[in-house]
Design a protein around this motif. Structure first.
Motif, short mmCIF file in Angstrom:
data_model
loop_
_atom_site.label_atom_id
_atom_site.label_comp_id
_atom_site.label_asym_id
_atom_site.label_seq_id
_atom_site.Cartn_x
_atom_site.Cartn_y
_atom_site.Cartn_z
N LEU A 1 0.80 -1.18 0.06
CA LEU A 1 -0.15 0.00 -0.04
C LEU A 1 0.81 1.11 -0.24
O LEU A 1 0.48 2.12 -0.78
CB LEU A 1 -0.78 -0.13 1.12
N ALA B 1 -7.16 0.68 -11.32
CA ALA B 1 -7.59 0.76 -10.02
C ALA B 1 -7.78 -0.61 -9.58
O ALA B 1 -7.46 -1.22 -8.33
CB ALA B 1 -8.72 1.69 -10.09
N SER B 2 -8.35 -1.52 -10.50
CA SER B 2 -8.79 -2.90 -10.00
C SER B 2 -7.37 -3.87 -9.79
O SER B 2 -7.21 -4.76 -8.88
CB SER B 2 -9.47 -3.54 -11.18
N ALA C 1 -4.35 -2.49 -9.17
CA ALA C 1 -3.77 -2.00 -8.30
C ALA C 1 -4.34 -2.43 -6.75
O ALA C 1 -3.71 -2.86 -5.60
CB ALA C 1 -3.85 -0.60 -7.84
N ALA C 2 -5.75 -2.49 -6.64
CA ALA C 2 -6.28 -3.10 -5.59
C ALA C 2 -6.06 -4.67 -5.29
O ALA C 2 -5.81 -5.12 -4.40
CB ALA C 2 -7.97 -2.99 -5.60
N LYS C 3 -6.15 -5.23 -6.34
CA LYS C 3 -5.63 -6.95 -6.40
C LYS C 3 -4.14 -6.79 -6.11
O LYS C 3 -3.85 -7.91 -4.98
CB LYS C 3 -5.79 -7.50 -7.77
N TRP C 4 -3.15 -6.17 -6.58
CA TRP C 4 -1.80 -6.24 -6.00
C TRP C 4 -1.90 -5.91 -4.42
O TRP C 4 -1.11 -6.61 -4.16
CB TRP C 4 -0.96 -5.25 -6.79
N VAL C 5 -2.28 -4.90 -4.03
CA VAL C 5 -2.41 -4.58 -2.50
C VAL C 5 -3.21 -5.76 -1.67
O VAL C 5 -2.46 -6.19 -0.83
CB VAL C 5 -3.11 -3.28 -2.41
N ARG C 6 -4.04 -6.34 -2.00
CA ARG C 6 -4.85 -7.52 -1.47
C ARG C 6 -3.96 -8.77 -1.79
O ARG C 6 -3.68 -9.57 -0.32
CB ARG C 6 -6.00 -7.87 -2.08
N LEU D 1 2.45 1.56 -3.53
CA LEU D 1 0.98 2.03 -4.38
C LEU D 1 0.85 3.61 -4.17
O LEU D 1 0.84 4.33 -5.17
CB LEU D 1 -0.23 1.28 -4.12
#
Length: 126
Positions: A5, A83-84, A86-91, A8
């Motif tokens: 995070l 955005a999707s 990036a969110a997947k990478w953070v999770r 990112l």
């Protein structure tokens, strides 16, 4: 997850800084030169991005359309994909797109390639 995070946010801040710098340079009358255009005299699919961003910052959709209509139309799709991912990478720590994301990415690449050819033909309206 916390480290990803932070990375990112750092990348997002860098992108925002570069876009803001490009817009400010464009507003001051300086453009970011396109190496493809300098070498060939042709417009690449990305030519006009600085003018597009500057026009969007000023709220002038007509000028943004004239700068690069393809990227203006694709920008919501590309932003949603970014955005999707990036969110997947953070999770999860994985950056591999799923099947739908891959298809959308390839469709965007195809649209940009077709636009890059069409905008250099003599009948292109701009």
């Amino acid at each position: 997850m916390k480290k990803r995070l932070q990375k990112l946010f750092a990348v997002g801040a860098l992108v925002l800084f570069l876009c803001t710098g490009g817009v400010l340079l464009s507003r001051a009358g300086f453009g970011v030169p396109c190496l493809f255009h300098l070498a060939t005299g042709l417009n690449c699919p990305g030519c006009g991005v600085t003018r597009l961003l500057s026009s969007l910052a000023a709220g002038d959709l007509g000028a943004a359309w004239r700068a690069n209509p393809c990227l203006l139309l694709l920008s919501p799709v590309l932003l949603a994909l970014a955005a999707s991912l990036a969110a997947k990478w953070v999770r999860t720590g994985q950056l591999r797109p799923n099947c739908i994301q891959s298809v959308l990415l390839w469709l965007c690449v195809g649209a940009l390639l077709v636009f890059g050819v069409l905008r250099n033909l003599p009948f292109y309206p701009y």
